[in-house]
Design a protein around this motif. Structure first.
Motif, PDB file in Angstrom:
ATOM      1  N   GLY A  38       5.258  14.071  22.053  1.00 37.73           N
ATOM      2  CA  GLY A  38       6.168  13.193  21.324  1.00 37.73           C
ATOM      3  C   GLY A  38       7.357  13.953  20.747  1.00 37.73           C
ATOM      4  N   SER A  39       7.079  15.097  20.150  1.00 34.70           N
ATOM      5  CA  SER A  39       8.154  15.895  19.554  1.00 34.70           C
ATOM      6  C   SER A  39       9.111  16.436  20.613  1.00 34.70           C
ATOM      7  N   LEU A  40       8.564  16.947  21.696  1.00 35.26           N
ATOM      8  CA  LEU A  40       9.427  17.489  22.747  1.00 35.26           C
ATOM      9  C   LEU A  40      10.232  16.400  23.439  1.00 35.26           C
ATOM     10  N   ASP A  41       9.636  15.215  23.622  1.00 38.59           N
ATOM     11  CA  ASP A  41      10.387  14.086  24.190  1.00 38.59           C
ATOM     12  C   ASP A  41      11.571  13.730  23.299  1.00 38.59           C
ATOM     13  N   ALA A  42      11.333  13.673  21.983  1.00 36.04           N
ATOM     14  CA  ALA A  42      12.413  13.344  21.039  1.00 36.04           C
ATOM     15  C   ALA A  42      13.506  14.403  21.094  1.00 36.04           C
TER      16      ALA A  42
ATOM     17  N   ALA B  34      14.142  16.410  23.607  1.00 36.85           N
ATOM     18  CA  ALA B  34      14.782  16.339  24.933  1.00 36.85           C
ATOM     19  C   ALA B  34      15.822  15.222  24.987  1.00 36.85           C
ATOM     20  N   LEU B  35      15.551  14.117  24.335  1.00 36.12           N
ATOM     21  CA  LEU B  35      16.528  13.018  24.293  1.00 36.12           C
ATOM     22  C   LEU B  35      17.810  13.460  23.597  1.00 36.12           C
ATOM     23  N   ILE B  36      17.662  14.176  22.490  1.00 37.79           N
ATOM     24  CA  ILE B  36      18.840  14.692  21.786  1.00 37.79           C
ATOM     25  C   ILE B  36      19.584  15.678  22.678  1.00 37.79           C
ATOM     26  N   ALA B  37      18.840  16.550  23.355  1.00 38.97           N
ATOM     27  CA  ALA B  37      19.461  17.525  24.250  1.00 38.97           C
ATOM     28  C   ALA B  37      20.156  16.836  25.418  1.00 38.97           C
ATOM     29  N   ASP B  38      19.530  15.789  25.976  1.00 36.74           N
ATOM     30  CA  ASP B  38      20.144  15.024  27.068  1.00 36.74           C
ATOM     31  C   ASP B  38      21.473  14.432  26.620  1.00 36.74           C
ATOM     32  N   ASP B  39      21.484  13.848  25.432  1.00 35.88           N
ATOM     33  CA  ASP B  39      22.718  13.272  24.901  1.00 35.88           C
ATOM     34  C   ASP B  39      23.788  14.347  24.713  1.00 35.88           C
ATOM     35  N   ALA B  40      23.393  15.494  24.194  1.00 37.61           N
ATOM     36  CA  ALA B  40      24.362  16.575  23.962  1.00 37.61           C
ATOM     37  C   ALA B  40      24.928  17.101  25.269  1.00 37.61           C
ATOM     38  N   THR B  41      24.097  17.244  26.288  1.00 38.22           N
ATOM     39  CA  THR B  41      24.599  17.760  27.567  1.00 38.22           C
ATOM     40  C   THR B  41      25.404  16.703  28.301  1.00 38.22           C
TER      41      THR B  41
END
Length: 151
Positions: free
Chosen positions: A132-136, A138-145
């Motif tokens: 759950g934590s890594l998914d959250a 990763a979503l932030i990282a996806d948005d940033a990239t």
């Protein structure tokens, strides 16, 4: 203030994790017989695919003569291949070779196997929390990239 402390704790946990991972996987990376420039060049080719020497130079932020020398070094080591640009015979296209891609995948696979073994040691509750934590994150990282790709 409490949130800032938790962020620092998370950063410290990341540091400890990556330090341990580097310690375990360093021998295979240290055995590589490539320079840092060659390593960066190979990563650029893997990430961007086939490139002209000029584009390769621009991505690495080096001059075109230095890029040509680097391409020659990668080709001599069978880590890259070069060919004539079919649209403009004056330009050279360079791409990672099968051996170059294999090298990158083997090194990443070694790190992946180490992390997989560590994750497998977690009990179900901790594993669920980690996912759950890594998914959250990763979503932030996806948005940033995604923003960086647009800019």
């Amino acid at each position: 203030m409490m949130r800032d402390c938790m962020v620092e704790e998370a950063l410290d946990a990341f540091r400890r994790f990556f330090t341990a991972l580097d310690t375990v996987t360093a021998p295979s990376w240290l055995d590589l017989d490539v320079t840092m420039a060659q390593w960066k060049g190979l990563l650029a080719l893997q990430q961007h695919g086939a490139l002209t020497v000029g584009d390769f130079a621009a991505i690495l932020r080096i001059g075109q003569p230095a890029a040509s020398i680097l391409v020659s070094q990668l080709v001599r080591r069978d880590l890259a291949e070069r060919s004539e640009d079919p649209e403009d015979r004056r330009r050279t296209i360079v791409r990672a070779s099968i051996q170059g891609i294999t090298l990158l995948e083997e090194l990443r696979q070694g790190r992946r196997a180490t992390v997989a073994a560590w994750i497998a040691e977690l009990d179900d509750a901790k594993l669920k929390a980690l996912v759950g934590s890594l998914d959250a994150l990763a979503l932030i990282a996806d948005d940033a990239t995604a923003v960086e790709k647009v800019v």
